[in-house]
Scaffold this motif. Structure first.
Motif, PDB file in Angstrom:
ATOM      1  N   ASP A   1       0.836  -1.210   0.000  1.00 30.48           N
ATOM      2  CA  ASP A   1       0.000   0.000   0.000  1.00 30.48           C
ATOM      3  C   ASP A   1       0.868   1.256   0.000  1.00 30.48           C
ATOM      4  N   LEU A   2       1.957   1.226   0.770  1.00 32.06           N
ATOM      5  CA  LEU A   2       2.836   2.389   0.852  1.00 32.06           C
ATOM      6  C   LEU A   2       3.472   2.697  -0.509  1.00 32.06           C
ATOM      7  N   ILE A   3       4.016   1.672  -1.168  1.00 30.56           N
ATOM      8  CA  ILE A   3       4.680   1.889  -2.453  1.00 30.56           C
ATOM      9  C   ILE A   3       3.674   2.341  -3.515  1.00 30.56           C
ATOM     10  N   THR A   4       2.467   1.772  -3.495  1.00 25.30           N
ATOM     11  CA  THR A   4       1.447   2.186  -4.461  1.00 25.30           C
ATOM     12  C   THR A   4       1.079   3.650  -4.282  1.00 25.30           C
ATOM     13  N   SER A   5       0.968   4.105  -3.043  1.00 21.35           N
ATOM     14  CA  SER A   5       0.628   5.510  -2.784  1.00 21.35           C
ATOM     15  C   SER A   5       1.786   6.437  -3.113  1.00 21.35           C
ATOM     16  N   ILE A   6       3.002   5.981  -2.883  1.00 19.92           N
ATOM     17  CA  ILE A   6       4.186   6.820  -3.135  1.00 19.92           C
ATOM     18  C   ILE A   6       4.359   7.104  -4.626  1.00 19.92           C
ATOM     19  N   LEU A   7       3.893   6.202  -5.484  1.00 26.13           N
ATOM     20  CA  LEU A   7       4.035   6.402  -6.936  1.00 26.13           C
ATOM     21  C   LEU A   7       3.345   7.678  -7.408  1.00 26.13           C
ATOM     22  N   LEU A   8       2.424   8.210  -6.620  1.00 26.54           N
ATOM     23  CA  LEU A   8       1.704   9.429  -6.986  1.00 26.54           C
ATOM     24  C   LEU A   8       2.391  10.683  -6.463  1.00 26.54           C
ATOM     25  N   SER A   9       3.466  10.525  -5.719  1.00 25.00           N
ATOM     26  CA  SER A   9       4.169  11.662  -5.116  1.00 25.00           C
ATOM     27  C   SER A   9       5.606  11.710  -5.624  1.00 25.00           C
ATOM     28  N   PRO A  10       5.948  12.688  -6.450  1.00 23.81           N
ATOM     29  CA  PRO A  10       7.322  12.761  -6.997  1.00 23.81           C
ATOM     30  C   PRO A  10       8.391  12.860  -5.918  1.00 23.81           C
ATOM     31  N   ILE A  11       8.144  13.653  -4.893  1.00 27.31           N
ATOM     32  CA  ILE A  11       9.167  13.825  -3.849  1.00 27.31           C
ATOM     33  C   ILE A  11       9.396  12.517  -3.104  1.00 27.31           C
ATOM     34  N   HIS A  12       8.308  11.843  -2.733  1.00 25.05           N
ATOM     35  CA  HIS A  12       8.447  10.576  -2.020  1.00 25.05           C
ATOM     36  C   HIS A  12       9.047   9.486  -2.913  1.00 25.05           C
ATOM     37  N   LYS A  13       8.822   9.577  -4.239  1.00 22.79           N
ATOM     38  CA  LYS A  13       9.432   8.610  -5.159  1.00 22.79           C
ATOM     39  C   LYS A  13      10.950   8.700  -5.087  1.00 22.79           C
ATOM     40  N   GLU A  14      11.457   9.929  -5.071  1.00 22.88           N
ATOM     41  CA  GLU A  14      12.904  10.109  -4.992  1.00 22.88           C
ATOM     42  C   GLU A  14      13.446   9.561  -3.663  1.00 22.88           C
ATOM     43  N   ARG A  15      12.755   9.851  -2.593  1.00 21.62           N
ATOM     44  CA  ARG A  15      13.211   9.380  -1.277  1.00 21.62           C
ATOM     45  C   ARG A  15      13.158   7.862  -1.177  1.00 21.62           C
ATOM     46  N   LEU A  16      12.081   7.303  -1.701  1.00 23.03           N
ATOM     47  CA  LEU A  16      11.955   5.850  -1.667  1.00 23.03           C
ATOM     48  C   LEU A  16      13.055   5.187  -2.476  1.00 23.03           C
ATOM     49  N   ALA A  17      13.347   5.755  -3.646  1.00 25.68           N
ATOM     50  CA  ALA A  17      14.404   5.179  -4.485  1.00 25.68           C
ATOM     51  C   ALA A  17      15.746   5.216  -3.764  1.00 25.68           C
ATOM     52  N   LEU A  18      16.042   6.316  -3.079  1.00 23.04           N
ATOM     53  CA  LEU A  18      17.307   6.430  -2.350  1.00 23.04           C
ATOM     54  C   LEU A  18      17.392   5.401  -1.229  1.00 23.04           C
ATOM     55  N   ILE A  19      16.270   5.200  -0.524  1.00 25.16           N
ATOM     56  CA  ILE A  19      16.260   4.212   0.566  1.00 25.16           C
ATOM     57  C   ILE A  19      16.490   2.806   0.015  1.00 25.16           C
ATOM     58  N   LEU A  20      15.806   2.480  -1.075  1.00 26.23           N
ATOM     59  CA  LEU A  20      15.921   1.132  -1.642  1.00 26.23           C
ATOM     60  C   LEU A  20      17.300   0.880  -2.232  1.00 26.23           C
ATOM     61  N   GLU A  21      17.954   1.940  -2.745  1.00 25.38           N
ATOM     62  CA  GLU A  21      19.288   1.776  -3.327  1.00 25.38           C
ATOM     63  C   GLU A  21      20.345   1.572  -2.250  1.00 25.38           C
ATOM     64  N   ASN A  22      20.192   2.242  -1.145  1.00 22.28           N
ATOM     65  CA  ASN A  22      21.248   2.258  -0.131  1.00 22.28           C
ATOM     66  C   ASN A  22      21.130   1.135   0.893  1.00 22.28           C
ATOM     67  N   GLU A  23      20.034   0.423   0.906  1.00 20.23           N
ATOM     68  CA  GLU A  23      19.857  -0.655   1.872  1.00 20.23           C
ATOM     69  C   GLU A  23      19.606  -1.978   1.141  1.00 20.23           C
ATOM     70  N   ALA A  24      19.659  -3.062   1.861  1.00 19.27           N
ATOM     71  CA  ALA A  24      19.445  -4.389   1.277  1.00 19.27           C
ATOM     72  C   ALA A  24      17.975  -4.759   1.297  1.00 19.27           C
ATOM     73  N   TYR A  25      17.111  -3.756   1.184  1.00 18.65           N
ATOM     74  CA  TYR A  25      15.679  -3.985   1.320  1.00 18.65           C
ATOM     75  C   TYR A  25      15.147  -4.878   0.201  1.00 18.65           C
ATOM     76  N   ILE A  26      15.607  -4.647  -1.032  1.00 13.51           N
ATOM     77  CA  ILE A  26      15.097  -5.420  -2.173  1.00 13.51           C
ATOM     78  C   ILE A  26      15.478  -6.891  -2.032  1.00 13.51           C
ATOM     79  N   LYS A  27      16.713  -7.153  -1.647  1.00 12.15           N
ATOM     80  CA  LYS A  27      17.141  -8.547  -1.493  1.00 12.15           C
ATOM     81  C   LYS A  27      16.353  -9.245  -0.387  1.00 12.15           C
ATOM     82  N   ASN A  28      16.023  -8.505   0.651  1.00 13.79           N
ATOM     83  CA  ASN A  28      15.206  -9.093   1.721  1.00 13.79           C
ATOM     84  C   ASN A  28      13.798  -9.417   1.224  1.00 13.79           C
ATOM     85  N   LEU A  29      13.237  -8.545   0.384  1.00 14.98           N
ATOM     86  CA  LEU A  29      11.925  -8.812  -0.201  1.00 14.98           C
ATOM     87  C   LEU A  29      11.945 -10.077  -1.046  1.00 14.98           C
ATOM     88  N   LEU A  30      13.022 -10.257  -1.807  1.00 19.97           N
ATOM     89  CA  LEU A  30      13.116 -11.434  -2.672  1.00 19.97           C
ATOM     90  C   LEU A  30      13.310 -12.714  -1.849  1.00 19.97           C
TER      91      LEU A  30
END
Length: 730
Positions: free
Chosen positions: A147-176
């Motif tokens: 729900d959070l990621i779906t809502s963030i797609l509508l906010s340009p500022i939050h998109k940038e912040r989310l991308a930075l968080i996902l790039e700098n942490e191992a969050y994606i690998k944990n999801l997989l």
């Protein structure tokens, strides 16, 4: 602003969501008064004109990718990209863009495409002060994360912040890792959430995220997540297809592990883009622009790495030339080479030129000649597609090979004739292959793309070759289709049938002349093709019929259009025969045109003679004056001495050039002297006293001649009045 110009390649995103190269050049950021703002200017390397003039608007989103790429969307939603050769140039231009828009150069995207209202801007200010925190990566939190990621797609500022968080942490690998757990447990609900999460991360359109998602460790799990679309009753088996059905066939061994990994990655990413992600609408054509750029740059890198391998391409051609390999192996080689040529379209022009030059040296065209003559339809089709890439790249290169092949071939089995035969003998009911080959032949025969230089006229050379070696094969079906009809017509008595045949030939000739092409006109003159026309016209006699009208219209068209070469040919060869025809003024008009052109050329020659004579005469006079001055300086002590010795001394120094004439013969005119047999000039002098005083009169007889003239002509001039106008015979 950037004063130093950096080399870039300009791309545009077309309607098929593919990047097209618009050209290469040097970029600068400069204030353009006409646009009332700082603009990006790219000046073409090839023709020097501007191929890009784009104002940096405050509301245009720019994105920097991979340190050498800047992507943005113009006002009309048209994607553009600049690929820099060096990172320093990209950095400088990016700083200029950010400076104009008031942004921090450390960001990778300046702003969103859509303009925001004041309320939305207020919301953004509030959002800016809001801390973005992702839930812990746990099974129980997957719905919240989705729900959070779906809502963030509508906010340009939050998109940038989310991308930075996902790039700098191992969050994606944990999801997989959670994906593998859910799949083992058969937890369909959480698998649906993971589908939405991974799709949302892809739609963030960030190159840094793509590098994580498409790494060798993660990409198959990403494909697995995208299989569980909530809209589908049952998940699709995409991983099974990629691992079992779509197996990579290593036709020629590839020893470079990095290259092998890049090939596998590109295929899978292309599959994700084409099959698993939603097709962007017309209003979302830049939705995945970074992903298309990622695929594009991967293809460029693959071709470059293969091109740099000194053994790979020679090995491919060696196997293609090997007559002992079976058709299956040859087919796979051609399929690979076809895809290689398709990837090569993404190269910059210098690299593409280098590649196709290498292919030519390796003998790509002789190989294609062999495989295009085989019976296997798939082999012929792949070879034709490869040939298409070569023709589109350089028709001149193909024409040059065809002409050289004819000079070296002993059996007359030419490549272009093979192409013509395949076009004629296409078995496809819809003639798809024939139409394709017809288009290639049209490109090769098009005079508009033929080169003309000071040393070579490709148009004349290639068309001469084609008419000599290929035209009989090209028109063979026409003859075959009309042979029976012609035979029947030959057995039909009566002049009407003969007239119809003559009219058909006249129509063809009239179309040729209507082109106003001197190449065709020279063929008509060389073959004396007007002779049968005139003979048929005279044989028709006084009958006023279509043949009579067609012939007169043909000659009248030549007269009205004043086609000089044909006018001269007709008058010089046929006017005596046609002079008696007076019921039309066409032939007398041709004679008048001929005489007018003849007079015009004569006047041009006279004018040229006059100009040439004037220049040479005055130049010769100046040379003679200098020689006389030097002679007089050497004999300055004897300036008051008796004049005859001075004249003898002058002749002693210039006995190769000087000839003494009697003053009576040359008193008031300038004569044309003879040219010396050695190629020099003879100078006539009749006023020794003038020379003794260090002067040379232009009204005297001192001059330089150009040509030898017969003694009879000279004697005739000596009998003419001394006031005769100066002239020059060539």
């Amino acid at each position: 602003m950037a004063d130093k110009r950096h080399h870039v390649t300009l791309y545009s995103l077309n309607q098929d969501q593919e990047w097209e190269e618009l050209g290469t050049g040097h970029i600068s950021s400069t204030y353009v008064e006409r646009l009332q703002g700082v603009s990006l200017l790219v000046q073409s390397d090839s023709h020097g004109s501007l191929i890009l003039e784009s104002k940096i608007n405050s509301n245009t989103p720019y994105q920097k990718q991979q340190e050498t790429l800047i992507v943005w969307s113009e006002a009309e939603n048209h994607g553009m990209a600049l690929s820099f050769q060096d990172t320093e140039g990209c950095r400088q231009i990016w700083e200029d863009i950010c400076r104009v828009q008031g942004k921090d150069p450390s960001v990778e995207i300046t702003q969103d495409l859509l303009e925001e209202s004041e309320d939305e801007q207020l919301d953004d200010i509030l959002e800016t002060n809001t801390v973005l925190v992702l839930p812990n990566c746990e099974l129980s939190k997957l719905e919240e994360i989705s729900d959070l990621i779906t809502s963030i797609l509508l906010s340009p500022i939050h998109k940038e912040r989310l991308a930075l968080i996902l790039e700098n942490e191992a969050y994606i690998k944990n999801l997989l890792q959670l994906f593998r757990v859910c799949e083992d447990l058969g937890d369909i609900a959480n698998l649906h959430y993971l589908h939405e999460i991974i799709k949302g991360i892809l739609l963030l359109n960030k190159t840094g995220l793509f590098e994580i998602l498409f790494s060798a460790d993660c990409i198959m799990d990403v494909v697995g997540c995208l299989e569980y679309d909530p809209a589908l009753a049952q998940p699709k088996r995409h991983r099974e297809f990629l691992t079992q059905n779509a197996r990579f066939k290593e036709i020629v061994p590839i020893t470079d592990c990095e290259l092998m990994q890049k090939i596998h990655q590109t295929y899978k990413v292309q599959y994700i883009y084409d099959i698993l992600l939603p097709i962007p609408s017309v209003f979302e054509e830049n939705l995945l622009s970074a992903l298309t750029a990622f695929i594009f740059l991967n293809k460029v890198e693959i071709v470059s790495m293969l091109q740099e391998d000194n053994n790979f391409l020679p090995e491919v051609f060696a196997q293609l030339r090997d007559e002992t390999i079976d058709d299956d192996k040859r087919r796979e080689l051609l399929f690979f080479f076809k895809e290689f040529c398709a990837f090569s379209q993404t190269l910059h022009p210098p690299r593409k030129d280098e590649l196709f030059k290498t292919l030519t040296e390796l003998g790509v065209l002789p190989v294609l000649k062999v495989v295009m003559s085989m019976e296997d339809v798939q082999i012929r089709s792949a070879a034709t597609d490869i040939f298409t890439y070569l023709v589109e790249y350089s028709p001149s290169m193909i024409r040059e090979f065809i002409v050289e092949e004819a000079q070296q071939s002993e059996d007359g089995n030419l490549f272009i004739n093979l192409v013509i035969e395949q076009m004629i003998c296409d078995n496809d009911p819809e003639l798809g292959g024939a139409v394709h080959l017809m288009g290639l032949l049209h490109v090769l025969l098009d005079p508009e793309n033929m080169l003309t230089t000071s040393n070579k006229c490709e148009r004349s050379e290639f068309l001469n070759f084609f008419y000599k070696h290929c035209i009989h094969i090209f028109i063979a079906p026409l003859f075959a289709a009309t042979a029976e009809r012609i035979h029947e017509e030959d057995n039909t008595a009566g002049s009407d049938q003969n007239n119809r045949n003559c009219l058909s030939a006249l129509r063809f000739m009239r179309r040729m002349i209507d082109l106003k092409d001197e190449l065709y006109n020279s063929y008509i003159i060389k073959g004396n093709l007007f002779e049968p026309v005139v003979s048929a016209f005279l044989a028709n006699g006084t009958r006023y019929n279509m043949l009579n009208s067609a012939v007169i219209e043909l000659f009248e068209y030549i007269r009205v259009e004043n086609i000089k070469s044909l006018v001269a040919h007709i008058v010089e060869n046929f006017y005596g025969t046609l002079e008696s025809i007076e019921y039309v003024q066409t032939f007398k008009g041709l004679k008048i045109k001929y005489e007018e052109e003849k007079d015009r050329q004569s006047q041009i020659r006279k004018n040229l003679h006059s100009v040439t004579y004037s220049k040479i005469f005055h130049r010769s006079a100046r040379v003679l004056e200098k020689k006389e001055e030097r002679c007089l300086k050497e004999n300055s002590e004897e300036r008051e001495a008796v004049r005859p010795p001075l004249e003898n001394d002058f002749q002693g120094h210039y006995d190769k050039f000087v000839e003494t004439k009697k003053p009576k013969e040359n008193e008031d005119r300038v004569d044309l002297p003879k040219t010396a047999t050695s190629g020099g000039y003879k100078i006539t002098s009749s006023h020794s006293a003038g020379m003794a005083n260090g002067t040379s009169s232009l009204n005297g007889s001192s001059m330089v001649g150009l040509v030898n003239r017969p003694d009879e002509e000279k004697d005739k001039e000596e009998e003419t009045s001394p006031r005769k106008r100066q002239h020059l015979n060539l």
